[in-house]
Write a protein that holds these residues in place. Structure first.
Motif, PDB file in Angstrom:
ATOM      1  N   HIS A 179       0.844  -1.201   0.000  1.00 48.00           N
ATOM      2  CA  HIS A 179       0.000   0.000   0.000  1.00 48.00           C
ATOM      3  C   HIS A 179       0.878   1.248   0.000  1.00 48.00           C
ATOM      4  N   HIS A 183       1.437   3.906   1.983  1.00 46.00           N
ATOM      5  CA  HIS A 183       2.051   4.629   3.096  1.00 46.00           C
ATOM      6  C   HIS A 183       3.576   4.623   2.944  1.00 46.00           C
ATOM      7  N   ASP A 217       5.914   4.238   4.996  1.00 42.30           N
ATOM      8  CA  ASP A 217       6.664   3.185   5.688  1.00 42.30           C
ATOM      9  C   ASP A 217       6.629   1.854   4.919  1.00 42.30           C
ATOM     10  N   HIS A 218       6.004   1.888   3.717  1.00 45.01           N
ATOM     11  CA  HIS A 218       6.006   0.703   2.835  1.00 45.01           C
ATOM     12  C   HIS A 218       6.560   1.000   1.435  1.00 45.01           C
ATOM     13  N   HIS A 255      -6.978  -2.078   4.900  1.00 47.20           N
ATOM     14  CA  HIS A 255      -6.243  -1.073   5.692  1.00 47.20           C
ATOM     15  C   HIS A 255      -6.505   0.338   5.161  1.00 47.20           C
ATOM     16  N   ASP A 296      -0.117  -3.950   5.864  1.00 50.12           N
ATOM     17  CA  ASP A 296      -0.885  -3.512   7.028  1.00 50.12           C
ATOM     18  C   ASP A 296      -2.316  -3.977   6.782  1.00 50.12           C
TER      19      ASP A 296
END
Ligand SMILES: [Zn+2]
Ligand SMILES: [Zn+2]
Length: 427
Positions: free
Chosen positions: A63, A65, A67-68, A146, A167
């Protein structure tokens, strides 16, 4: 018989910075599951470790975000792997990475050229699709509940099935349908996030009711309500709650929430209730410049603005203007990282920069988009893995969750992933 290696490049013993390489045993080439970035206390980016780009055949993005995805463009400095992501993920990734470079360009080893190459190499995928992503490795994608476009990925390696949750959320929200875990089937290894592996979220309706009553009480006092919200998903969820329960005053929407809302409306099959979001988008005041922004907070209103942790952006602008008046309210609905301005306001009641006390009412509500312990256990019970690997979780949370899974004897082995370690599996 299947033998494969899982190398943890990030998200071992930490929330975020997801990056995991999977390859067949004895092969150098493999598939990368996410490549995210975290931020340190000074808000500087901390990139995930990397694998030699020439050996990365594909990057599968769970996804949008940061942090990915925040480390992914780094693979295009010297390489050219294929990238797979859903359409909304690709569209949001463009905005997120451009914004990331604007704020962190100084610390970034990659530039716009690499972001462009990353996007050009991204092929869009759909839920239910199966794709050959490396020699002898096939991937399948399922909705992860998510944020719009998020996927749970299953890799098939010589008969073994390896699932990565990205997530994940298994509850229904205004914006999202729950993850489609019923469709996944049995897996051999489950690599799961466990951000909230040690806690339980209160029912969603409670948070919604609290939000509406805080708004009502503030409007009764002729005050203004500021809702700092993440531009992906949380902002839109707030818009949808208010579209269903008219607060009786103007609602303003400010910041990147607008562009993300437009992406969601363009990809309406990825959201739960597109009509409600469209109603909100059409009826609310979308702030498009300084004139609108200056007007928004002067009369009683509800303002939904990014950034969710008050790290700059329009939410910080509004806080500085409405925070000094006890009639107003600031309702935080997003996760507040330790050290973030939002967390400081909650803990110390001080304005960012000036250290002046915040006089407005300050509240925090739990609208998490991650499954809690109950929902993570439900995923384990449904996917019935023989082995479980825990990532994307603080060390103490990961060990609490591991203990619960062991006590229930749900799997043969629980592994708490550690960064820079390789694990070999045989099924
Ligand atoms: Zn994450
Ligand atoms: Zn996420």
């Amino acid at each position: 018989m299947s033998k494969y290696v899982v190398r943890v490049l990030g998200s071992g013993g930490e929330v975020g910075r997801a990056s995991i390489l999977v390859r067949r045993y004895g092969e150098k080439n493999g598939v990368l599951l996410d490549a995210g970035v975290n931020f340190d206390e000074e808000d500087r980016p901390v990139f995930a470790a990397t694998y030699p780009p020439k050996y990365v055949d594909s990057i599968l993005i769970s996804h949008a975000h940061l942090d990915h995805i925040g480390t992914a463009p780094l693979y295009f400095i010297s390489g050219s792997p294929k990238v797979y992501a859903t359409r909304p993920t690709k569209q949001m990734a463009k905005l997120m990475l451009e914004d990331f470079l604007k704020l962190n360009g100084y610390y970034s080893p990659y530039e716009h050229r690499e972001v462009k190459a990353f996007l050009e190499n991204t092929e869009t995928i759909r839920y239910g699709q199966k794709i050959l992503v490396s020699d002898g490795i096939e991937a399948e994608f399922y909705s992860a509940g998510h944020i719009p476009g998020s996927v749970l990925t299953v890799l098939n390696i010589d008969g073994a099935r390896i699932a990565f949750t990205g997530d994940i959320n298994t509850i229904e929200t205004k914006l999202m349908k729950p993850a489609h875990i019923d469709l996944v089937g049995r897996v051999d290894l489950l690599i799961t996030e466990a951000t909230y592996g040690a806690s339980h979220h209160p029912p969603r309706e409670n948070a919604e009711k609290r939000l509406l009553s805080i708004i009502e009480e503030t409007i009764d006092k002729k005050g203004t309500v500021l809702i700092p919200a993440f531009s992906i998903a949380r902002g839109q969820e707030m818009m949808m709650i208010l579209a269903e329960h008219d607060p009786g005053v103007p609602v303003y929407v400010d910041g990147m929430i607008r562009q993300m809302t437009e992406i969601f409306l363009e990809n309406s099959e990825y959201i739960n209730n597109p009509h409600l979001l469209r109603k909100a988008y059409e009826n609310f005041n979308i702030v498009r410049g300084w004139r609108d922004r200056n007007r928004a907070w002067k009369k009683p209103s509800v303002i939904i603005a990014s950034a969710g942790m008050l790290k700059g952006g329009p939410s910080l602008y509004y806080l500085k203007r409405i925070g000094r008046n006890p009639r107003n309210a600031v309702v935080m609905v997003s996760f507040q990282a330790p050290g973030s301005p939002g967390r400081r306001i909650l803990e110390e009641g001080l304005m960012p920069d000036t250290e002046e006390p915040v006089k407005a009412r300050v509240e925090w509500l739990d609208f998490s988009s991650h499954g809690d312990q109950r929902s993570l256990l439900e995923i384990v019970e449904k996917l019935k893995p023989s082995k479980l690997m825990i990532v994307h979780s603080e060390p103490d949370v990961a060990s609490t969750f591991a203990e619960v899974v062991r006590e229930k004897e749900l799997v043969e082995e629980v592994i708490i992933a550690e960064n820079d370690k390789e694990y070999t599996f045989e099924h």
